[in-house]
Every structure is written in structure tokens, then in C-alpha cells.
Design an enzyme around this catalytic site. Structure first.
Site, PDB file in Angstrom:
ATOM      1  N   GLY A  21      12.572 -13.048   3.245  1.00 48.34           N
ATOM      2  CA  GLY A  21      13.317 -12.926   1.994  1.00 48.34           C
ATOM      3  C   GLY A  21      12.984 -11.660   1.204  1.00 48.34           C
ATOM      4  N   PRO A  25      14.572  -1.788  -0.827  1.00 45.60           N
ATOM      5  CA  PRO A  25      15.699  -0.928  -1.218  1.00 45.60           C
ATOM      6  C   PRO A  25      15.963   0.131  -0.155  1.00 45.60           C
ATOM      7  CG  PRO A  25      14.171  -1.225  -3.045  1.00 45.60           C
ATOM      8  CD  PRO A  25      13.506  -1.805  -1.827  1.00 45.60           C
ATOM      9  N   GLY A  28      14.791   5.278  -0.584  1.00 42.43           N
ATOM     10  CA  GLY A  28      13.451   5.442  -1.147  1.00 42.43           C
ATOM     11  C   GLY A  28      13.163   6.911  -1.385  1.00 42.43           C
ATOM     12  N   LEU A  29      12.152   7.168  -2.187  1.00 40.56           N
ATOM     13  CA  LEU A  29      11.732   8.555  -2.406  1.00 40.56           C
ATOM     14  C   LEU A  29      10.716   8.950  -1.339  1.00 40.56           C
ATOM     15  CD1 LEU A  29      11.796  11.044  -4.412  1.00 40.56           C
ATOM     16  CD2 LEU A  29       9.619  10.143  -5.282  1.00 40.56           C
ATOM     17  N   GLY A  30      11.012   9.995  -0.587  1.00 44.94           N
ATOM     18  CA  GLY A  30      10.051  10.533   0.373  1.00 44.94           C
ATOM     19  C   GLY A  30       9.015  11.382  -0.356  1.00 44.94           C
ATOM     20  N   ASP A  55       8.010   6.068  -0.369  1.00 43.43           N
ATOM     21  CA  ASP A  55       7.435   6.183   0.976  1.00 43.43           C
ATOM     22  C   ASP A  55       6.247   7.143   0.942  1.00 43.43           C
ATOM     23  OD1 ASP A  55       7.990   5.686   4.032  1.00 43.43           O
ATOM     24  OD2 ASP A  55       7.448   7.799   3.795  1.00 43.43           O
ATOM     25  N   TYR A  60      -0.322  12.635   3.963  1.00 45.62           N
ATOM     26  CA  TYR A  60       0.377  13.523   3.024  1.00 45.62           C
ATOM     27  C   TYR A  60      -0.601  14.084   1.979  1.00 45.62           C
ATOM     28  CZ  TYR A  60       4.529  11.210   4.990  1.00 45.62           C
ATOM     29  OH  TYR A  60       5.486  10.685   5.831  1.00 45.62           O
ATOM     30  N   LYS A  89       1.160   4.692   5.606  1.00 47.03           N
ATOM     31  CA  LYS A  89       1.010   4.822   7.071  1.00 47.03           C
ATOM     32  C   LYS A  89      -0.427   5.112   7.462  1.00 47.03           C
ATOM     33  CE  LYS A  89       5.583   6.846   6.807  1.00 47.03           C
ATOM     34  NZ  LYS A  89       5.538   7.710   5.613  1.00 47.03           N
ATOM     35  N   HIS A 122       1.432   5.563  12.033  1.00 42.53           N
ATOM     36  CA  HIS A 122       2.197   6.781  11.750  1.00 42.53           C
ATOM     37  C   HIS A 122       2.754   7.449  13.013  1.00 42.53           C
ATOM     38  CE1 HIS A 122       2.489  10.061   8.430  1.00 42.53           C
ATOM     39  NE2 HIS A 122       3.500  10.160   9.258  1.00 42.53           N
TER      40      HIS A 122
END
Ligand code: A2P
Length: 327
Positions: A21, A25, A28-30, A55, A60, A89, A122
Site C-alpha cells: 500500500g 511519487p 522525484g528530485l535527483g 533520490d 553522491y 543506495k 547501487h
């Protein structure tokens, strides 16, 4: 486990709905390539504009700053934790069973969170515990030394401990997903891969759809802000067929690319640190492409990878492009 992914109505909904459930969305914003000093404002701007999906990834090297942004948004009441979908990730140097949960805990610390919504392996590439990127053959471990099944067991443990609500993979091909599905009852729920009109991944897309695995499209705009780009890269963002569809909808080319990914049934994570673009990229959810336009875009496929993974195949590496993408 079949997700609600196959009807036209569901393709146009703004969320992917998981078997339990939970709703992810679609847009998403990378945050890959978003620099410290930029990413905090980008995340706050995005959340204020209505994004509910961010995300992230340990590699990063900006999760601390994303965490500051999230804390600020919670404190100011822009959003609550439960309303947000946060993906992160596991980096390649943390593939050993005993390293998975500590790596996830570090990410949670950095993000100022006590759980993730989705945690992904990843890359299907193992690095030695003290390596960050691969500079020589010695930085690598083989998949015989650290099998993907060992890493997946760590991911399952993390989920059972409540550190993440969902688990999945990234940059996995069909044989590697199949290997996990054959070995475990708990299957990946997501495969995040490079996907855009020039790399539509049709076979992988069908395989994931048939096995109830969602997909997220990374580099949906072609990641033009990468370093080490090859000079002859096709300028997808300026593709004339995309530009024509954009003109017909009075929207931007980027919005067409985002709408295409989403309407195809996937999540999509355009990266931007520019407020006007952050806002317009989310507004792509209001664009509905016709069947004819979807077909026009389907015809643009050329199996072109902007991120071809060749940084994993340096001299001395046990990995090859064939082993990465095909085996
Ligand atoms: P910036 O972050 O400076 O706004 P991808 O998501 O495929 O990795 O692509 C990210 C690149 O696309 C970045 O250079 C980003 O620039 C740029 N970009 C993001 N949104 C848009 C947009 N709506 N129009 C044009 N370029 C965009």
C-alpha cells in the site's frame, strides 16, 4: 506479487503503489551531481514546490547536506517524514554481509532519518572495503568473492530490522535480478537504471513489469552536467521530435522527457539545482502525451548509454561491459 502498473489509469496516476500500500511519487528530485553548497537549497525548494520523493545515495557525497534540508523542512512544518519518500543506495565497497547495515545506518545518520523508504544496491560491482572509486585492479572484489546473493541477504536483514521499508537494486540486468529471485523469497521491488528515449530498455522493462518489479529512470534528461562526457554524445534534450511534441504542448523538452518516463509506468528522477527547473520538472505530471506521441518517442530508441559503466572496466578489473550489462 503484481503491482498496479498495467492499466492506463494507473499509468497516469502520480504514484507507484507497492504491494503493502505504500505510495512512491513518480517524479522525484535527483541529487547525483548536486554539489554541496547547492543541494540543500535544491531539496528545500523542491519540497516547498510539492516534491515528496528525493533520490539520494551515499556515493553522491552530499547526504549530510540533504539531511540538513530535510531537518529544516520538518522543523518549518513544510512536510512530515511520513509524507516523504526517501531512496538511498548501498555503495559498492559495502557489499559484504556485515557491512550492509552499518552502511545504511551511516546514511540514516547523514540524512537525519530513522528509516528509508527504499534502499538499493547501487551497482552489481564489488569494491574492496577501503576503496571508494576504482583506480586499479586491486580496488575490485569479484562477484565470486562477494556474491550478489550475500549482499541481498544484508538488504533483507536491513528491511527486517525496520531500517528501510522497501529494498531493490540499481543497474541490474535480467540475469542478475533472476539470480536473486531464484535464491530468495523476498525479491527486489525496484530496479533503478538509466532510461530515456534513447535507451528505452524494452526487454528489461518487460521483465520487470512481468515480475512485479518497479523501475526508476535515472539520467532522464541525459545528464548533460556529467564530467568526462564523450564529444560525440547525441543531444537528446534537443531532439527535434521531442522539441516538436514540446511545442505542441507549450512545454519544455525536459518536461516531455519526464512525462514520457512517468506515463510509461516508471518513477523518474530529474536532477536540478535551478529553482525554475525544479518547479517545471514536477509540473510535467500535468502533461498527458497522446498514444501517437508515445509511439513517436518509442521510435527514437537507439540503445544509447550516457553512463556506459566503463569506469568499472579499467585495466586489471575483473568486470567487463559484457559481464556488467549482459551476464
Ligand atoms: P541544473 O541542475 O543546472 O538545473 P539528469 O537528470 O538527466 O541527470 O540531467 C540533469 C541535467 O539537466 C543538469 O545539467 C540540470 O541542470 C539539467 N536540467 C534539469 N532540469 C532541466 C530542465 N527543465 N531544462 C533543461 N535542463 C534541465
Amino acid at each position: 506479487m503484481i503491482h498496479q502498473k498495467d492499466t492506463n489509469i494507473n499509468r497516469l496516476m502520480n504514484n507507484l503503489k507497492y504491494a503493502n500500500g505504500d505510495k512512491m511519487p513518480r517524479i522525484g528530485l535527483g541529487t547525483w551531481k548536486s554539489k554541496p553548497g547547492e543541494v540543500k537549497d535544491a531539496v528545500v525548494t523542491a519540497i516547498k514546490a510539492g516534491y515528496r520523493h528525493i533520490d539520494c545515495a551515499a556515493i553522491y557525497q552530499n547526504e549530510k547536506e540533504v539531511g540538513e534540508a530535510l531537518a529544516e523542512c520538518f522543523e518549518n512544518g513544510y512536510v512530515s517524514r511520513r509524507e516523504l519518500w526517501i531512496t538511498s543506495k548501498l555503495w559498492n565497497s559495502k557489499h559484504k554481509l556485515e557491512d550492509v547495515i552499518p552502511a545504511l545506518q551511516q546514511t540514516l545518520n547523514d540524512l537525519n532519518l530513522d528509516y528509508l523508504d527504499l534502499y538499493l544496491i547501487h551497482w552489481p560491482i564489488a569494491l574492496a572495503p577501503n576503496s571508494v572509486f576504482a583506480q586499479s585492479g586491486e580496488d575490485f572484489l569479484t562477484l565470486d568473492e562477494v556474491p550478489l546473493t550475500e549482499t541481498w541477504q544484508g538488504m533483507i536483514n536491513a528491511k527486517h530490522e525496520g531500517l528501510t521499508r522497501h529494498i531493490g537494486v540499481s543497474n541490474f540486468n535480467i540475469p542478475k535480478i533472476q539470480q536473486l529471485m531464484d535464491a530468495f523469497e523476498e525479491h527486489p521491488e525496484m530496479n533503478q537504471v538509466e532510461m530515456h528515449p534513447y535507451l528505452q530498455q524494452k526487454e528489461l522493462f518487460d521483465f520487470c513489469a512481468n515480475n512485479g518489479i518497479f523501475m526508476t529512470a535515472y539520467s532522464p534528461l541525459g545528464s548533460g552536467d556529467r564530467t568526462n562526457k564523450s564529444e560525440d554524445e547525441p543531444p537528446m534534450l534537443e531532439d527535434p521530435a521531442i522539441a516538436k511534441i514540446a511545442a505542441d504542448h507549450a512545454c519544455s523538452n525536459a518536461q516531455v522527457l519526464i512525462a514520457w518516463s512517468s506515463q510509461r509506468g516508471n518513477a523518474v528522477i530529474p536532477k536540478s539545482v535551478t529553482p525554475s527547473r525544479i518547479i517545471q520538472n514536477l509540473q510535467a505530471r500535468e502533461i498527458e502525451l497522446s498514444e501517437e506521441e508515445m509511439q513517436t518517442i518509442a521510435n527514437l530508441d537507439r540503445n544509447y548509454r550516457f553512463i556506459d559503466g566503463s569506469f568499472w572496466t579499467i585495466e586489471g578489473s575483473p568486470y567487463s561491459l559484457k559481464s556488467l550489462w549482459e551476464e
